[in-house]
Scaffold this motif. Structure first.
Motif, mmCIF file in Angstrom:
data_model
loop_
_atom_site.group_PDB
_atom_site.id
_atom_site.type_symbol
_atom_site.label_atom_id
_atom_site.label_comp_id
_atom_site.label_asym_id
_atom_site.label_seq_id
_atom_site.Cartn_x
_atom_site.Cartn_y
_atom_site.Cartn_z
ATOM 1 N N ALA A 103 -6.492 10.781 -7.308
ATOM 2 C CA ALA A 103 -5.083 10.517 -7.596
ATOM 3 C C ALA A 103 -4.153 11.376 -6.742
ATOM 4 N N SER A 104 -2.919 10.877 -6.580
ATOM 5 C CA SER A 104 -1.925 11.591 -5.773
ATOM 6 C C SER A 104 -1.403 12.834 -6.477
ATOM 7 N N PHE A 105 -1.711 13.000 -7.764
ATOM 8 C CA PHE A 105 -1.340 14.227 -8.479
ATOM 9 C C PHE A 105 -2.576 14.766 -9.193
ATOM 10 N N SER A 106 -2.842 16.070 -9.023
ATOM 11 C CA SER A 106 -4.112 16.667 -9.450
ATOM 12 C C SER A 106 -4.314 16.687 -10.952
ATOM 13 N N SER A 107 -3.229 16.695 -11.718
ATOM 14 C CA SER A 107 -3.356 16.819 -13.177
ATOM 15 C C SER A 107 -3.831 15.541 -13.844
ATOM 16 N N PHE A 108 -4.051 14.452 -13.068
ATOM 17 C CA PHE A 108 -4.458 13.175 -13.654
ATOM 18 C C PHE A 108 -5.813 13.288 -14.342
ATOM 19 N N CYS A 109 -6.622 14.276 -13.928
ATOM 20 C CA CYS A 109 -7.922 14.471 -14.580
ATOM 21 C C CYS A 109 -7.904 15.706 -15.477
ATOM 22 N N GLY A 110 -6.710 16.260 -15.758
ATOM 23 C CA GLY A 110 -6.588 17.440 -16.607
ATOM 24 C C GLY A 110 -6.170 18.656 -15.795
ATOM 25 N N GLN A 111 -5.494 19.592 -16.478
ATOM 26 C CA GLN A 111 -4.981 20.782 -15.801
ATOM 27 C C GLN A 111 -6.078 21.783 -15.467
ATOM 28 N N ASP A 112 -7.166 21.790 -16.249
ATOM 29 C CA ASP A 112 -8.247 22.745 -16.024
ATOM 30 C C ASP A 112 -9.564 22.107 -16.467
ATOM 31 N N THR A 113 -10.634 22.880 -16.377
ATOM 32 C CA THR A 113 -11.951 22.318 -16.698
ATOM 33 C C THR A 113 -12.068 21.911 -18.162
ATOM 34 N N ILE A 114 -11.413 22.649 -19.068
ATOM 35 C CA ILE A 114 -11.469 22.299 -20.494
ATOM 36 C C ILE A 114 -10.778 20.967 -20.732
ATOM 37 N N GLU A 115 -9.568 20.811 -20.161
ATOM 38 C CA GLU A 115 -8.860 19.542 -20.319
ATOM 39 C C GLU A 115 -9.643 18.403 -19.673
ATOM 40 N N SER A 116 -10.301 18.694 -18.545
ATOM 41 C CA SER A 116 -11.118 17.654 -17.896
ATOM 42 C C SER A 116 -12.240 17.197 -18.818
ATOM 43 N N GLY A 117 -12.805 18.152 -19.567
ATOM 44 C CA GLY A 117 -13.841 17.799 -20.533
ATOM 45 C C GLY A 117 -13.311 16.899 -21.626
#
Length: 715
Positions: free
Chosen positions: A63-77
């Motif tokens: 994605a063109s903005f990095s937060s689309f998969c979460g701000q950090d590894t916990i949010e990505s989970g």
């Protein structure tokens, strides 16, 4: 990298197409795959990804903005968890349960994960939009206000982009048609088009009456919670009535303490009922019915010894008393009512069918003698009805339309209906749901009572217990329990559930709002002297949660001597630069040791250093007198075997170590913690305050809350 998305024209992957457009990821479309094929994303390099979730993962990271998969590894989970959950909406049987779950989850949230839009929001939004007319009807109603608010917010923010996808693809896979019925027994007798989908047999909107009927012989546990919440759900769904009825037919096991705590647990779960009743309210009528059945020849009094009776029932052998005269039976019935020596040898049995393959129909016991005083009515009665006799009678008498029972009673359903028939009472529909079984857990009240009586636990509220009060005391939020139960719905398959799933839901609820504090282990700590640290200590006011203002603020003291956990100190090398959380970087100049044990670290602050370059991010406490003594308490399962089989004795499978206390010291703000407050000790985990600060000589007791990850054994 150029990519082509191929899929079956009958089932366009709306979540992938929507996510790609929002993320600014260019895809060429090829709807030519065979019917039923999973979507495939092919790259110019020759590589490919197959399946919805792998492709969504790719889009999130591209994605063109990095937060689309979460701000950090916990949010990505958390994003991964939501992507796995999103297809639930496409299942007709789970649709409304999923809506109810997410509606509750979004009560205090704007987005599904963190504080910004992620691919999880787009995936769930797309699946809802893809439902078509069924979702649009709910969207216009006031049924799921939080879910609709969230949906409309996403819709407004990306209206042109998302509407383009919906217009192009919704309707091309049969969307707009109602999904499959919720359950096999689906019947809709309501003429009201706005009436909810009916999934109770023969149910009529506004006329349903259900009951939750616990025995007051213990506190409610998680299995009872499932029954209670399902009854609540159906009562609300059909705008019907919910009766809470205490099945108080065994005075030897029951008490007012249990009644009071069951009502407390019901209130804790947010269950609103119409009336509280007791089976004992109907004792006179139950006795009249028993006598009537005796007179009709549909019941008889039997003095066969208990073990012999059990053997005869198993073998299909009729009792010698089965053909007693009505007069003889009535005479013995009066002896039973009087509690005489002769009467105490007898019981009343239904005359059903001793040859029936279903052994529950082989002349079950209706009444037995008991001289123990009853917790409500004292010693008025010497005879008490069995559950099998009282339950159908009171259900019919109270106007219950649907009796929800766990599937463990399946073989006794025929008995329930036969007894109602012999009584000449109206039919009550039985609706089965699966019994909730948890790994490493006993749900038998008899076995739980053993732990209480033998002081293996504090009481029924012990955090190791599966009781509602026990798991809440351990740190479970009631919202998590409700979501966990409703995710399962009224499935009829027996299920053995992992606790990890429940605690994962709980973490999603507590993490966004619980305050952050710091602690180091009392007996495993090292002093860190900062050469250029502040000569005079100073205080800064910091947020207790960086992303949630509602958590309030805390006062943090900065000094030139600070405490570190020994584990952190032992991971540091001389000359290494580390980050002191909420302060800045520091460089280790010297590591002092005695007999191979680290006794002190010496270093200097390097606040202009970048936190991005350091490997270790370390929690710390100032070396001041105001630190708070803590007792960190961890728990383990009471039994050591994941699932006990029928021939297993639980006493042979007791876990030898189920509680571990570790002394620690915490920041001075923790003297303000309240009992029941949930916090996160940074880099240690989540905790619930069980005993708040009273004085410096008495530690604050914090119970460790599982977070859904596998826990190491305490042994």
């Amino acid at each position: 990298m150029e990519a082509k998305l191929s899929f079956s024209q009958d089932n366009p992957p709306i979540s992938i197409i929507s996510a790609a457009k929002v993320a600014g990821v260019s895809l060429s479309i090829d709807p030519t795959l065979a019917v039923g094929s999973a979507p495939v994303l092919c790259f110019s390099s020759g590589e490919s990804l197959r399946g919805v979730n792998p492709i969504l993962h790719y889009i999130a990271h591209a994605a063109s903005f990095s937060s689309f998969c979460g701000q950090d590894t916990i949010e990505s989970g958390h994003v991964v968890e939501w992507l796995e959950y999103a297809p639930t909406f496409l299942s007709g049987s789970e649709f409304e349960v999923a809506c109810l779950f997410i509606d509750g989850y979004l009560t205090s949230r704007t987005f599904l994960v963190g504080h910004g839009l992620t691919i999880a929001d787009i995936a769930v939004w797309s699946n809802l939009a893809g439902i078509g007319q069924r979702w649009e009807s709910l969207r216009k109603s006031k049924k799921y206000q939080n879910l609709v608010r969230w949906f409309n917010s996403i819709d407004a923010g990306y209206k042109e982009t998302l509407n383009e996808v919906v217009v192009a693809y919704v309707g091309k896979r049969g969307i707009g048609k109602s999904p499959a019925p919720n359950l096999k027994e689906k019947v809709n007798d309501s003429k009201d088009p706005s009436a909810p989908e009916v999934d109770l047999p023969g149910a009529k909107f506004g006329e349903v009456c259900v009951r939750f009927a616990p025995e007051p012989s213990g506190y409610l546990h998680i299995g009872h919670a499932k029954a209670a919440l399902l009854n609540k759900y159906f009562a609300e769904r059909y705008q019907g009535r919910l009766i809470v009825r205490f099945d108080d037919t065994n005075p030897s096991k029951e008490s007012n303490e249990f009644v009071e705590n069951v009502l407390k647990d019901i209130e804790t779960m947010g269950i609103k009922y119409d009336v509280v009743t007791y089976t004992s309210d109907y004792f006179p009528k139950l006795m009249e019915m028993a006598e009537s059945l005796i007179k009709q020849g549909k019941a008889y009094v039997d003095d066969t010894p208990k073990e012999q009776m059990r053997s005869e029932r198993m073998d299909g052998v009729e009792s010698k008393c089965r053909n007693n005269t009505v007069g003889g039976n009535l005479s013995l019935w009066k002896e039973m009512i009087n509690g005489s020596e002769r009467g105490m040898q007898c019981c009343v049995r239904g005359k059903l069918d001793m040859q029936d393959p279903n052994k529950s129909l082989r002349d079950p016991v209706y009444y037995r003698c008991n001289t123990d005083p009853h917790h409500r009515i004292g010693s008025k009665y010497k005879v008490y009805p069995t559950y099998d006799f009282a339950c159908p009678f009171v259900d019919a008498l109270e106007g219950v339309t649907h009796a929800l029972r766990s599937s463990e009673y399946h073989d006794r359903n025929a008995q329930y209906y036969r007894i109602l028939q012999d009584m000449g009472m109206r039919r009550v529909e039985i609706y089965e749901f699966s019994r909730l079984n948890m790994v490493y857990t006993l749900l038998s009240k008899r076995k739980l009572l053993w732990f209480v009586q033998n002081k293996k636990v504090e009481d029924w509220t012990d955090p190791r217990f599966p009781t509602v009060q026990g798991i809440v005391r351990r740190g479970l939020k009631v919202e998590a329990l409700i979501q966990f139960i409703l995710q399962q719905g009224a499935l009829k398959n027996l299920n053995l559930m992992e606790w990890d799933k429940l605690w994962t839901i709980n973490k999603k609820i507590i993490d966004p709002v619980c305050a952050r504090h710091t602690a180091v282990l009392k007996d495993q700590r090292v002093i860190f002297t900062l050469i250029n640290g502040p000569e005079k200590s100073f205080v800064r006011i910091l947020p207790r949660h960086k992303k949630f203002e509602g958590a309030g603020n805390k006062a943090t003291t900065f000094t030139n001597r600070i405490w570190l956990d020994y584990a952190d100190a032992s991971a540091i090398s001389k000359g290494e630069e580390v980050t002191l959380m909420d302060w800045g970087n520091a460089i280790i100049k010297e590591i002092k040791m005695e007999s191979g044990i680290i006794t002190e670290l010496i270093g200097e602050l390097h606040l202009e250093g970048s936190v991005k370059t350091t490997k270790l991010k370390i929690t710390w406490l100032p070396d001041i007198d105001d630190l708070v003594p803590l007792s960190l308490v961890e728990f383990d399962y009471l039994i050591s075997k994941k699932k006990l089989e029928e021939d297993d004795d639980f006493l042979d499978n007791l876990n030898p170590c189920t509680r571990k206390e570790t002394p620690a010291i915490g920041d001075s703000n923790m003297r303000n913690l309240k009992r029941g407050e949930i916090i996160q000790l940074e880099r240690k985990g989540y905790y619930r305050c069980d005993a708040p600060f009273v004085r410096s000589s008495k530690p604050v007791v914090l119970f460790a809350i599982p977070d859904g990850r596998q826990q190491a054994s305490l042994n």
